[in-house]
Design an enzyme around this catalytic site. Structure first.
Site, PDB file in Angstrom:
ATOM      1  N   SER A 182     -25.015  35.859  11.723  1.00 50.82           N
ATOM      2  CA  SER A 182     -24.029  35.294  12.953  1.00 50.82           C
ATOM      3  C   SER A 182     -23.018  34.960  12.051  1.00 50.82           C
ATOM      4  O   SER A 182     -22.167  35.654  11.247  1.00 50.82           O
ATOM      5  CB  SER A 182     -24.678  34.259  13.738  1.00 50.82           C
ATOM      6  OG  SER A 182     -23.879  33.980  14.723  1.00 50.82           O
ATOM      7  N   LYS A 234     -10.720  24.219  33.390  1.00 47.63           N
ATOM      8  CA  LYS A 234     -10.929  23.081  32.333  1.00 47.63           C
ATOM      9  C   LYS A 234     -12.357  23.089  31.961  1.00 47.63           C
ATOM     10  O   LYS A 234     -12.822  22.544  30.790  1.00 47.63           O
ATOM     11  CB  LYS A 234     -10.335  21.749  32.683  1.00 47.63           C
ATOM     12  CG  LYS A 234     -10.558  20.339  31.873  1.00 47.63           C
ATOM     13  CD  LYS A 234      -9.943  20.826  30.665  1.00 47.63           C
ATOM     14  CE  LYS A 234     -10.165  19.732  29.597  1.00 47.63           C
ATOM     15  NZ  LYS A 234      -9.337  20.150  28.306  1.00 47.63           N
TER      16      LYS A 234
END
Length: 356
Positions: A182, A234
């Protein structure tokens, strides 16, 4: 007479105890006084010398007693010859006012052990800056990398620091002995060459996120949670409030966008990769990663460094942050506890084979 000797021995013991206590107090006070600064120390070690010294010790230990003196003398003659050769080169370089001979190529060794926050990035960045300022054309930088990945922005910064070495014109090699997955692979793929141990874990080119939600539990107990935002996206998913299908879709869209950036980063640095085949989030072991094109060669970092030592100076660079006395004590206690737990686990595992 015996009573006098006993009293004198007791006096000496008390005097010795007092001296030990005073000495400890002086050492602690000196350390506390020296811990006022926050400046990290740069440690530089030439690994060729360390390996050479160990090889000599082993050769002396393995030689016959009669041959040991002759071997030790041969080592001393070799040291004198190398010292004279070094002085001759330095005198020639500075004696006639010319540029002199260029120094031999150097391999600079850095280490990066990453946690989920890539918290060692700041130290790594300073080490990279130090090497760039001292390295010359033809030098190589080897990074021993170990990381299972973590936060996207944290490993993005760490990968950018490794990219600086290539941008400075230095040959870069990443060695993976255990894992570079990763975010760890996000860093590793930026090197000119990637080497890994046969069973090292590599890949995991993917993005994962999980968000627990306890809204139904709170609702069952008549607890309301208001999530107020300004901006449509948001807050896409929340822990306490009620999540919407639109929020989930946006969250997944953000993950896909991050994954695309990850794939683009890898593809730019390793253009020969079949991204559709390797960017599935899967991991591969070293030999499999070589077949997939994720790495360039198999081998441990120690084997590679020993190979390079035959013709190159290998210098390890490490920035050590200052540690306060309390921190050193806590680390010592933590290490002791960890050793005890490991020994307990090993004893439990071994007990399976000791039963009769």
């Amino acid at each position: 007479m015996g009573e006098w000797l006993s009293d004198f021995g007791m006096f000496l013991a008390q005097l010795l105890s007092l001296a030990v206590i005073v000495g400890l107090a002086v050492v602690v006070a000196a350390r506390l006084r020296g811990e006022g600064g926050d400046e990290a120390r740069l440690k530089v070690e030439e690994l060729n010398r360390r390996r050479g010294a160990r090889t000599r010790r082993l050769r002396l230990a393995a030689s016959e007693p009669g041959a040991r003196k002759r071997l030790a003398k041969a080592f001393r003659r070799e040291d004198k010859r190398q010292t004279k050769a070094g002085k001759g080169r330095s005198g020639k370089a500075g004696g006639d006012g010319d540029e002199g001979e260029a120094r031999p190529a150097t391999l600079w060794l850095l280490d990066f052990h990453g946690d989920i926050r890539a918290s060692g990035t700041g130290r790594f960045a300073e080490e990279v800056s130090a090497v760039i300022s001292a390295a010359e054309p033809g030098d190589e930088v080897v990074v021993r990398l170990e990381s299972a990945g973590g936060l996207v922005h944290a490993y993005g910064l760490a990968a950018a620091e490794l990219d600086r070495l290539r941008e400075a014109g230095l040959t870069t090699t990443v060695c993976v002995d255990k894992v570079a997955a990763s975010g760890g692979y996000l860093m590793a793929c930026g090197a000119d060459s990637v080497r890994a141990a046969p069973l090292a874990v590599l890949g995991s080119i993917g993005v994962v996120a999980q968000v627990p939600n306890v809204h139904r539990l709170l609702k069952r107990h008549d607890i309301d949670v208001d999530v107020l935002t300004a901006g449509r996206y948001k807050r896409t998913l929340t822990v306490l409030g009620e999540n919407t299908e639109e929020g989930r879709e946006k969250f997944v869209e953000d993950l896909e966008r991050t994954h695309e950036l990850f794939k683009r980063h890898v593809a730019e640095r390793r253009p020969g990769l079949d991204m559709e085949a390797v960017a599935t989030g899967e991991i591969w072991y070293g030999s499999e990663a070589l077949e997939k094109g994720l790495i360039d060669a198999l081998g441990t970092s120690e084997a590679y460094l020993v190979e390079r030592m035959a013709s190159t100076r290998v210098i390890r660079v490490r920035l050590e942050p200052p540690r306060r006395l309390g921190e050193r004590l806590s680390l010592a206690v933590a290490a002791g506890v960890e050793r005890a737990l490991l020994r307990g686990a090993e004893a439990l595992d071994a007990s399976r084979w000791l039963k009769r």
